[in-house]
Design a protein around this motif. Sequence first.
Motif, PDB file in Angstrom:
ATOM      1  N   TYR A  44       0.818  -1.201   0.000  1.00 21.12           N
ATOM      2  CA  TYR A  44       0.000   0.000   0.000  1.00 21.12           C
ATOM      3  C   TYR A  44       0.859   1.260   0.000  1.00 21.12           C
ATOM      4  O   TYR A  44       0.542   2.253  -0.669  1.00 21.12           O
ATOM      5  N   LYS A  45       1.963   1.219   0.743  1.00 17.41           N
ATOM      6  CA  LYS A  45       2.831   2.393   0.815  1.00 17.41           C
ATOM      7  C   LYS A  45       3.426   2.717  -0.545  1.00 17.41           C
ATOM      8  O   LYS A  45       3.397   3.860  -1.005  1.00 17.41           O
ATOM      9  N   ALA A  46       3.986   1.689  -1.209  1.00 17.42           N
ATOM     10  CA  ALA A  46       4.621   1.921  -2.506  1.00 17.42           C
ATOM     11  C   ALA A  46       3.591   2.303  -3.572  1.00 17.42           C
ATOM     12  O   ALA A  46       3.838   3.186  -4.402  1.00 17.42           O
ATOM     13  N   ALA A  47       2.437   1.640  -3.548  1.00 15.28           N
ATOM     14  CA  ALA A  47       1.442   1.861  -4.594  1.00 15.28           C
ATOM     15  C   ALA A  47       0.747   3.207  -4.462  1.00 15.28           C
ATOM     16  O   ALA A  47       0.558   3.919  -5.466  1.00 15.28           O
ATOM     17  N   PHE A  48       0.363   3.575  -3.246  1.00 14.03           N
ATOM     18  CA  PHE A  48      -0.465   4.760  -3.069  1.00 14.03           C
ATOM     19  C   PHE A  48       0.311   5.965  -2.523  1.00 14.03           C
ATOM     20  O   PHE A  48       0.172   7.077  -3.044  1.00 14.03           O
ATOM     21  N   ASN A  49       1.129   5.765  -1.500  1.00 13.59           N
ATOM     22  CA  ASN A  49       1.889   6.894  -0.960  1.00 13.59           C
ATOM     23  C   ASN A  49       2.944   7.382  -1.949  1.00 13.59           C
ATOM     24  O   ASN A  49       3.218   8.583  -2.035  1.00 13.59           O
ATOM     25  N   ASN A  50       3.553   6.448  -2.677  1.00 16.71           N
ATOM     26  CA  ASN A  50       4.589   6.819  -3.644  1.00 16.71           C
ATOM     27  C   ASN A  50       4.054   6.907  -5.076  1.00 16.71           C
ATOM     28  O   ASN A  50       4.830   7.055  -6.018  1.00 16.71           O
ATOM     29  N   ALA A  51       2.731   6.758  -5.223  1.00 23.38           N
ATOM     30  CA  ALA A  51       2.069   6.889  -6.535  1.00 23.38           C
ATOM     31  C   ALA A  51       2.626   5.921  -7.575  1.00 23.38           C
ATOM     32  O   ALA A  51       2.729   6.260  -8.757  1.00 23.38           O
ATOM     33  N   GLN A  52       2.957   4.706  -7.151  1.00 23.18           N
ATOM     34  CA  GLN A  52       3.435   3.674  -8.077  1.00 23.18           C
ATOM     35  C   GLN A  52       2.287   2.697  -8.337  1.00 23.18           C
ATOM     36  O   GLN A  52       2.319   1.533  -7.939  1.00 23.18           O
ATOM     37  N   LEU A  53       1.283   3.194  -9.037  1.00 23.20           N
ATOM     38  CA  LEU A  53       0.033   2.459  -9.181  1.00 23.20           C
ATOM     39  C   LEU A  53       0.165   1.212 -10.045  1.00 23.20           C
ATOM     40  O   LEU A  53      -0.703   0.336  -9.991  1.00 23.20           O
ATOM     41  N   TRP A  54       1.226   1.110 -10.845  1.00 24.59           N
ATOM     42  CA  TRP A  54       1.379  -0.094 -11.668  1.00 24.59           C
ATOM     43  C   TRP A  54       1.521  -1.356 -10.825  1.00 24.59           C
ATOM     44  O   TRP A  54       1.240  -2.447 -11.290  1.00 24.59           O
ATOM     45  N   ARG A  55       1.935  -1.196  -9.563  1.00 26.72           N
ATOM     46  CA  ARG A  55       2.114  -2.357  -8.689  1.00 26.72           C
ATOM     47  C   ARG A  55       0.797  -3.086  -8.431  1.00 26.72           C
ATOM     48  O   ARG A  55       0.795  -4.279  -8.130  1.00 26.72           O
ATOM     49  N   ILE A  56      -0.315  -2.367  -8.532  1.00 24.57           N
ATOM     50  CA  ILE A  56      -1.628  -2.983  -8.359  1.00 24.57           C
ATOM     51  C   ILE A  56      -1.847  -4.072  -9.406  1.00 24.57           C
ATOM     52  O   ILE A  56      -2.537  -5.065  -9.155  1.00 24.57           O
ATOM     53  N   PHE A  57      -1.258  -3.907 -10.570  1.00 24.94           N
ATOM     54  CA  PHE A  57      -1.439  -4.851 -11.674  1.00 24.94           C
ATOM     55  C   PHE A  57      -0.294  -5.872 -11.761  1.00 24.94           C
ATOM     56  O   PHE A  57      -0.547  -7.059 -11.941  1.00 24.94           O
ATOM     57  N   THR A  58       0.935  -5.397 -11.614  1.00 28.21           N
ATOM     58  CA  THR A  58       2.080  -6.299 -11.813  1.00 28.21           C
ATOM     59  C   THR A  58       2.154  -7.395 -10.754  1.00 28.21           C
ATOM     60  O   THR A  58       2.716  -8.461 -11.015  1.00 28.21           O
ATOM     61  N   THR A  59       1.570  -7.162  -9.595  1.00 31.28           N
ATOM     62  CA  THR A  59       1.590  -8.209  -8.565  1.00 31.28           C
ATOM     63  C   THR A  59       0.835  -9.461  -8.998  1.00 31.28           C
ATOM     64  O   THR A  59       1.102 -10.560  -8.498  1.00 31.28           O
ATOM     65  N   PHE A  60      -0.089  -9.309  -9.970  1.00 32.15           N
ATOM     66  CA  PHE A  60      -0.873 -10.447 -10.455  1.00 32.15           C
ATOM     67  C   PHE A  60      -0.250 -11.121 -11.678  1.00 32.15           C
ATOM     68  O   PHE A  60      -0.777 -12.126 -12.156  1.00 32.15           O
ATOM     69  N   PHE A  61       0.838 -10.585 -12.179  1.00 28.21           N
ATOM     70  CA  PHE A  61       1.444 -11.135 -13.391  1.00 28.21           C
ATOM     71  C   PHE A  61       2.794 -11.801 -13.156  1.00 28.21           C
ATOM     72  O   PHE A  61       3.250 -12.565 -14.006  1.00 28.21           O
ATOM     73  N   TYR A  62       3.433 -11.513 -12.034  1.00 25.10           N
ATOM     74  CA  TYR A  62       4.774 -12.063 -11.812  1.00 25.10           C
ATOM     75  C   TYR A  62       4.679 -13.365 -11.020  1.00 25.10           C
ATOM     76  O   TYR A  62       4.331 -13.381  -9.855  1.00 25.10           O
ATOM     77  N   PHE A  63       5.027 -14.465 -11.685  1.00 24.77           N
ATOM     78  CA  PHE A  63       5.001 -15.788 -11.067  1.00 24.77           C
ATOM     79  C   PHE A  63       6.394 -16.233 -10.600  1.00 24.77           C
ATOM     80  O   PHE A  63       6.586 -17.384 -10.239  1.00 24.77           O
ATOM     81  N   GLY A  64       7.345 -15.340 -10.622  1.00 27.76           N
ATOM     82  CA  GLY A  64       8.702 -15.690 -10.223  1.00 27.76           C
ATOM     83  C   GLY A  64       9.602 -15.908 -11.421  1.00 27.76           C
ATOM     84  O   GLY A  64       9.158 -15.841 -12.579  1.00 27.76           O
ATOM     85  N   ASN A  65      10.869 -16.155 -11.148  1.00 27.34           N
ATOM     86  CA  ASN A  65      11.810 -16.453 -12.224  1.00 27.34           C
ATOM     87  C   ASN A  65      11.394 -17.727 -12.945  1.00 27.34           C
ATOM     88  O   ASN A  65      10.727 -18.593 -12.376  1.00 27.34           O
ATOM     89  N   ILE A  66      11.786 -17.835 -14.196  1.00 30.56           N
ATOM     90  CA  ILE A  66      11.451 -19.021 -14.981  1.00 30.56           C
ATOM     91  C   ILE A  66      12.123 -20.235 -14.356  1.00 30.56           C
ATOM     92  O   ILE A  66      13.351 -20.338 -14.307  1.00 30.56           O
ATOM     93  N   SER A  67      11.308 -21.132 -13.842  1.00 26.51           N
ATOM     94  CA  SER A  67      11.791 -22.295 -13.091  1.00 26.51           C
ATOM     95  C   SER A  67      10.720 -23.367 -13.129  1.00 26.51           C
ATOM     96  O   SER A  67       9.672 -23.196 -13.766  1.00 26.51           O
ATOM     97  N   LEU A  68      10.959 -24.482 -12.427  1.00 24.65           N
ATOM     98  CA  LEU A  68       9.963 -25.552 -12.368  1.00 24.65           C
ATOM     99  C   LEU A  68       8.687 -25.071 -11.692  1.00 24.65           C
ATOM    100  O   LEU A  68       7.577 -25.402 -12.130  1.00 24.65           O
ATOM    101  N   ASP A  69       8.821 -24.275 -10.640  1.00 26.01           N
ATOM    102  CA  ASP A  69       7.638 -23.747  -9.956  1.00 26.01           C
ATOM    103  C   ASP A  69       6.868 -22.805 -10.866  1.00 26.01           C
ATOM    104  O   ASP A  69       5.626 -22.806 -10.880  1.00 26.01           O
ATOM    105  N   PHE A  70       7.568 -21.996 -11.649  1.00 29.25           N
ATOM    106  CA  PHE A  70       6.932 -21.102 -12.618  1.00 29.25           C
ATOM    107  C   PHE A  70       6.130 -21.905 -13.632  1.00 29.25           C
ATOM    108  O   PHE A  70       4.969 -21.594 -13.919  1.00 29.25           O
ATOM    109  N   VAL A  71       6.733 -22.951 -14.185  1.00 32.26           N
ATOM    110  CA  VAL A  71       6.051 -23.795 -15.178  1.00 32.26           C
ATOM    111  C   VAL A  71       4.846 -24.483 -14.548  1.00 32.26           C
ATOM    112  O   VAL A  71       3.773 -24.579 -15.162  1.00 32.26           O
ATOM    113  N   PHE A  72       5.006 -24.973 -13.323  1.00 32.65           N
ATOM    114  CA  PHE A  72       3.917 -25.655 -12.608  1.00 32.65           C
ATOM    115  C   PHE A  72       2.706 -24.744 -12.472  1.00 32.65           C
ATOM    116  O   PHE A  72       1.575 -25.119 -12.837  1.00 32.65           O
ATOM    117  N   HIS A  73       2.909 -23.535 -11.951  1.00 36.45           N
ATOM    118  CA  HIS A  73       1.786 -22.633 -11.728  1.00 36.45           C
ATOM    119  C   HIS A  73       1.177 -22.164 -13.052  1.00 36.45           C
ATOM    120  O   HIS A  73      -0.046 -22.087 -13.189  1.00 36.45           O
TER     121      HIS A  73
END
Length: 216
Positions: A44-73
């Motif tokens: 909330y601090k980074a997204a709203f206090n620092n006006a970095q609103l893209w974090r609201i969206f990017t948090t739902f797109f990053y599944f981690g580095n390309i790995s077995l867990d990434f492929v699994f999910h």
Amino acid sequence: MPVGIEAWFSQVPPITRAWLVCAVLTSLAVQCQMVTPLQLYFSYKAAFNNAQLWRIFTTFFYFGNISLDFVFHLFFFMRYSRLLEESSFPHQKAGYFYMLFQCAVMLLLLSPLVTMPFLSSSLAFVPIYLWSRRHPSTHISLFGVLTITAPYLPLALVAFSWVLNGTWHAAAGDLLGCAVGHVVWFVRDVWTREMVGGKGWWSEPPDFLRRLMNEI
């Protein structure tokens, strides 16, 4: 791109396809060091206090580095998001997007309570959970080893994620997704059917969203 892959990709429903593309591109951008995970996580601090609103969206797109867990999910998300969009939301882009939007809002509200900077796996488990509840008699073979009925699929995948990562904390996001998925299933299917007797605003997308997606 081979014709077979291109044909397969074009058959993936639009909302699932867009989410898949965003997830792969985000992980590739991190892998190529174009951005860092510190620029993508949600708080909330980074997204709203620092006006970095893209974090609201990017948090739902990053599944981690390309790995077995990434492929699994990504594999299980893509498979069951596609099945849910095709079976429960055929030709209803606005309806499926609206459902995912509601889940995303719930996850953002819950994120400070569970201290989870990335909510991609949590949101990805919502379609898995909802599909499994709407197809309770379907039998599923997991990796050709274990056959279960659909309602046990989310818990089986959570257990596999736990084993794959070696710690329960790695499966916390998946469990949060199951919890939100259960709320969505109860409100949209059980409550609507037994208490309301028809669809309400929570299950019907607003008109402006349907216009935006050319469904009116």
